[in-house]
Design a protein around this motif. Structure first.
Motif, short mmCIF file in Angstrom:
data_model
loop_
_atom_site.label_atom_id
_atom_site.label_comp_id
_atom_site.label_asym_id
_atom_site.label_seq_id
_atom_site.Cartn_x
_atom_site.Cartn_y
_atom_site.Cartn_z
N ASP A 72 -21.16 -1.76 -8.43
CA ASP A 72 -21.54 -0.84 -7.37
C ASP A 72 -21.38 -1.48 -6.00
OD1 ASP A 72 -23.53 -2.69 -7.46
OD2 ASP A 72 -25.18 -1.25 -7.59
N LYS A 73 -20.38 -2.32 -5.84
CA LYS A 73 -20.18 -2.99 -4.56
C LYS A 73 -18.70 -3.16 -4.27
CE LYS A 73 -20.10 -7.66 -6.48
NZ LYS A 73 -20.00 -7.16 -7.86
N LYS A 74 -18.40 -3.29 -3.01
CA LYS A 74 -17.08 -3.72 -2.55
C LYS A 74 -17.29 -4.75 -1.45
CE LYS A 74 -14.00 0.22 -3.49
NZ LYS A 74 -13.00 -0.53 -4.27
N PHE A 75 -16.54 -5.82 -1.54
CA PHE A 75 -16.60 -6.82 -0.48
C PHE A 75 -15.67 -6.42 0.66
CE2 PHE A 75 -17.90 -9.27 -4.25
CZ PHE A 75 -19.10 -9.78 -3.78
N PHE A 76 -16.09 -6.74 1.84
CA PHE A 76 -15.37 -6.40 3.07
C PHE A 76 -14.75 -7.67 3.64
CE2 PHE A 76 -15.40 -5.97 7.73
CZ PHE A 76 -14.79 -4.74 7.91
N ILE A 77 -13.51 -7.59 4.05
CA ILE A 77 -12.79 -8.73 4.61
C ILE A 77 -12.20 -8.32 5.95
CG2 ILE A 77 -10.88 -10.35 4.29
CD1 ILE A 77 -11.15 -9.78 1.24
N ALA A 78 -12.42 -9.14 6.97
CA ALA A 78 -11.77 -8.96 8.26
C ALA A 78 -10.82 -10.14 8.44
CB ALA A 78 -12.79 -8.91 9.38
N ALA A 79 -9.54 -9.90 8.20
CA ALA A 79 -8.53 -10.95 8.29
C ALA A 79 -7.76 -10.82 9.60
CB ALA A 79 -7.57 -10.86 7.10
N THR A 80 -7.14 -11.90 10.04
CA THR A 80 -6.46 -11.91 11.33
C THR A 80 -5.03 -12.40 11.19
OG1 THR A 80 -7.25 -14.16 11.83
CG2 THR A 80 -8.63 -12.32 12.53
N GLN A 81 -4.18 -11.89 12.08
CA GLN A 81 -2.77 -12.33 12.10
C GLN A 81 -2.18 -11.93 13.44
OE1 GLN A 81 -0.90 -13.72 9.10
NE2 GLN A 81 0.31 -14.38 10.86
N ASP A 82 -1.69 -12.89 14.20
CA ASP A 82 -0.93 -12.63 15.44
C ASP A 82 -1.66 -11.69 16.40
OD1 ASP A 82 1.11 -14.24 14.42
OD2 ASP A 82 2.06 -12.53 13.42
N GLY A 83 -2.93 -11.90 16.62
CA GLY A 83 -3.68 -11.12 17.59
C GLY A 83 -4.22 -9.80 17.10
N ALA A 84 -3.92 -9.42 15.87
CA ALA A 84 -4.44 -8.18 15.27
C ALA A 84 -5.48 -8.53 14.20
CB ALA A 84 -3.32 -7.35 14.67
N THR A 85 -6.32 -7.56 13.87
CA THR A 85 -7.32 -7.73 12.83
C THR A 85 -7.10 -6.69 11.75
OG1 THR A 85 -8.89 -8.50 14.51
CG2 THR A 85 -9.79 -7.96 12.35
N TYR A 86 -7.16 -7.12 10.51
CA TYR A 86 -6.92 -6.25 9.35
C TYR A 86 -8.21 -6.17 8.54
CZ TYR A 86 -2.06 -6.95 10.68
OH TYR A 86 -0.89 -7.00 11.39
N PHE A 87 -8.74 -4.95 8.41
CA PHE A 87 -9.99 -4.72 7.71
C PHE A 87 -9.67 -4.14 6.34
CE2 PHE A 87 -10.78 -4.41 12.25
CZ PHE A 87 -11.84 -5.30 12.42
N LEU A 88 -10.12 -4.81 5.27
CA LEU A 88 -9.80 -4.37 3.91
C LEU A 88 -10.97 -4.69 3.00
CD1 LEU A 88 -7.61 -7.11 2.28
CD2 LEU A 88 -7.84 -7.05 4.76
N THR A 89 -10.88 -4.24 1.75
CA THR A 89 -11.94 -4.49 0.77
C THR A 89 -11.36 -5.18 -0.46
OG1 THR A 89 -11.68 -2.31 -0.26
CG2 THR A 89 -13.31 -2.51 1.53
N THR A 109 -13.09 -21.52 10.32
CA THR A 109 -14.00 -20.86 9.39
C THR A 109 -14.36 -19.49 9.93
OG1 THR A 109 -15.98 -21.81 10.41
CG2 THR A 109 -14.99 -23.04 8.58
N GLY A 110 -14.88 -18.62 9.07
CA GLY A 110 -15.28 -17.28 9.49
C GLY A 110 -16.73 -17.01 9.15
N TRP A 111 -17.16 -15.79 9.40
CA TRP A 111 -18.55 -15.40 9.10
C TRP A 111 -18.75 -15.33 7.59
CZ3 TRP A 111 -22.06 -14.16 13.00
CH2 TRP A 111 -21.53 -14.01 14.28
N PRO A 112 -19.72 -16.08 7.05
CA PRO A 112 -19.98 -16.03 5.62
C PRO A 112 -20.97 -14.92 5.26
CG PRO A 112 -21.27 -17.76 6.63
CD PRO A 112 -20.51 -17.10 7.75
N ILE A 113 -21.13 -14.70 3.97
CA ILE A 113 -22.19 -13.82 3.47
C ILE A 113 -22.91 -14.53 2.32
CG2 ILE A 113 -21.12 -11.63 4.10
CD1 ILE A 113 -20.24 -11.34 1.16
#
Length: 408
Positions: free
Chosen positions: A44-61, A356-360
């Motif tokens: 009953d969960k999905k993890f959220f990822i905010a990844a980065t590349q060349d000045g853009a941010t990609y939000f995915l699960t 490093t990034g924001w952990p959970i």
């Protein structure tokens, strides 16, 4: 369901992300704090990822952070902007924010739709007065800073992102001068919900309080309820250039641990922690934790709650350090038992970490995104009880701003 704040993206290269104060252009880098949750089932969960590349941010699960790989190519939601904070709220809302020094900040919020697909809770919004501290209070993700207000007076401007609707509102608070004895406008660091209609924020008066710690408690209408002051530790704020990082967090019982990394070289107080017990009107005089002694003389910059009585701390790499010093070594402390363990087994060496990034923290583990000189961004799975780690999900991207989790 209890959550706390995640801490900021940290590039560890040349100098290297809650309230108080974080930086995007000085660093793509505060607790302040890690999101903690108690799941019900494994499906009953999905993890959220905010990844980065060349000045853009990609939000995915992703369904799993402990193994496998994923990519930003052809997946998720692309936003042509860089962000510095990722804040998970208590209502399955996650907000990315960008600190831009004295300029207006920006943000965008996400949720899962009824089919459990990632969608925007809001379009990009602007924080006109900017911010340099973030946190959670009641049903809002909160960002604020000391600022010149619409009245022309100095005070604090705070923004509230409603976690249900995504609507952003603002409030101005003009009585911050009373915290600085009428002479200094204090700088806030961290926003911690006490769970009783009040919220805490540590604050600094810069050179005035290098041997004292100050924490203010406010109600929902910004009325000052009380001030917590103690001389056993220095002020509770992590720093990097103009950035300020929250070093306060609640444990699972509602007690608030107030840490101090003893940033100022002029302080006589070792890096350590005090405790404000749940609903207490003063610091616990019987509790003091000398963390600098346990670490062998190292001081720390960031603090995240890692579940239970555990906290994850980010330390400077060198005992002698300055404002641009890299901080890429990590330890787990059990605040209640006053125990300390460096994270060594299964974790990259401090010399190889570039970002490093924001952990959970979730289900008794900490998930920490780390980029090294030799590998793509990888989620490291940390067991706080043993301070050991293992490599998990590999993310094909330039970097990772941070992680979150949705439950449904």
């Amino acid at each position: 369901m209890k959550k706390s704040l995640i801490s900021l993206k940290v590039p560890a290269i040349a100098a290297i992300l809650f309230l108080s104060f974080i930086n995007i252009s000085c660093s793509s880098d505060d607790n302040s704090n890690i999101e903690t949750e108690t799941p019900t089932t494994e499906s009953d969960k999905k993890f959220f990822i905010a990844a980065t590349q060349d000045g853009a941010t990609y939000f995915l699960t992703a369904d799993d952070l402990e193994s496998g790989s994923t990519t930003i190519k052809g997946t998720g939601i692309e936003v042509v902007n860089s962000f510095t904070h990722l804040v998970s709220g208590t209502n399955n809302a996650i907000t990315a924010l960008a600190y831009r020094q004295g300029n207006p900040g920006i943000g965008i919020s996400f949720k899962l739709d009824d089919s459990h697909n990632l969608t925007k809770l809001s379009n990009e919004f602007q924080l006109t007065s900017g911010y340099n501290t973030v946190g959670i209070f009641q049903n809002s993700i909160v960002a604020g800073r000391t600022a010149t207000l619409s009245s022309g007076n100095q005070g604090a401007a705070f923004y509230f992102v409603d976690q249900t609707s995504g609507v952003v509102s603002s409030k101005e608070f003009e009585s911050t001068q009373q915290l600085g004895n009428g002479t200094v406008t204090p700088t806030f660091a961290g926003i911690v919900d006490r769970g009783n209609g009040e919220w805490l924020s540590a604050y600094t008066k810069e050179a005035e309080n290098v041997d004292s710690v100050w924490v203010a408690s406010f109600d929902a209408n910004f009325n000052l309820k009380r001030v917590y002051k103690d001389n056993r530790i220095s002020y509770s704020t992590g720093r990097w250039r103009s950035a300020r990082y929250s070093q306060m967090a609640n444990d699972d019982k509602g007690n608030t641990y107030v840490f101090s990394g003893s940033y100022e070289t002029s302080t006589t107080k070792p890096a350590g922690a005090l405790r404000i017990n749940k609903d207490a009107a003063s610091f616990d005089n019987s509790y003091y934790f000398n963390i600098e002694e346990k670490s062998g003389g190292y001081r720390f910059r960031k603090v995240w709650h890692a579940g239970g009585d555990y906290f994850l701390l980010e330390f400077y790499n060198d005992i002698e350090y300055g404002n641009m010093t890299t901080a890429t070594q990590y330890a787990i402390v059990n605040a209640a038992n006053k125990t300390f363990q460096w994270i060594k087994t299964g974790f990259p060496s401090k010399e190889n970490i570039t970002e490093t990034g924001w952990p959970i923290a979730y289900n008794g583990k900490v998930y920490f995104p780390v980029t090294t000189t030799s590998a793509s961004p990888t989620v490291y799975v940390i067991d706080p009880s043993t301070a050991t780690a293992k490599a998990g999900l590999v993310i094909e991207a330039g970097g990772v701003l941070g992680l979150g989790v949705f439950e449904y």
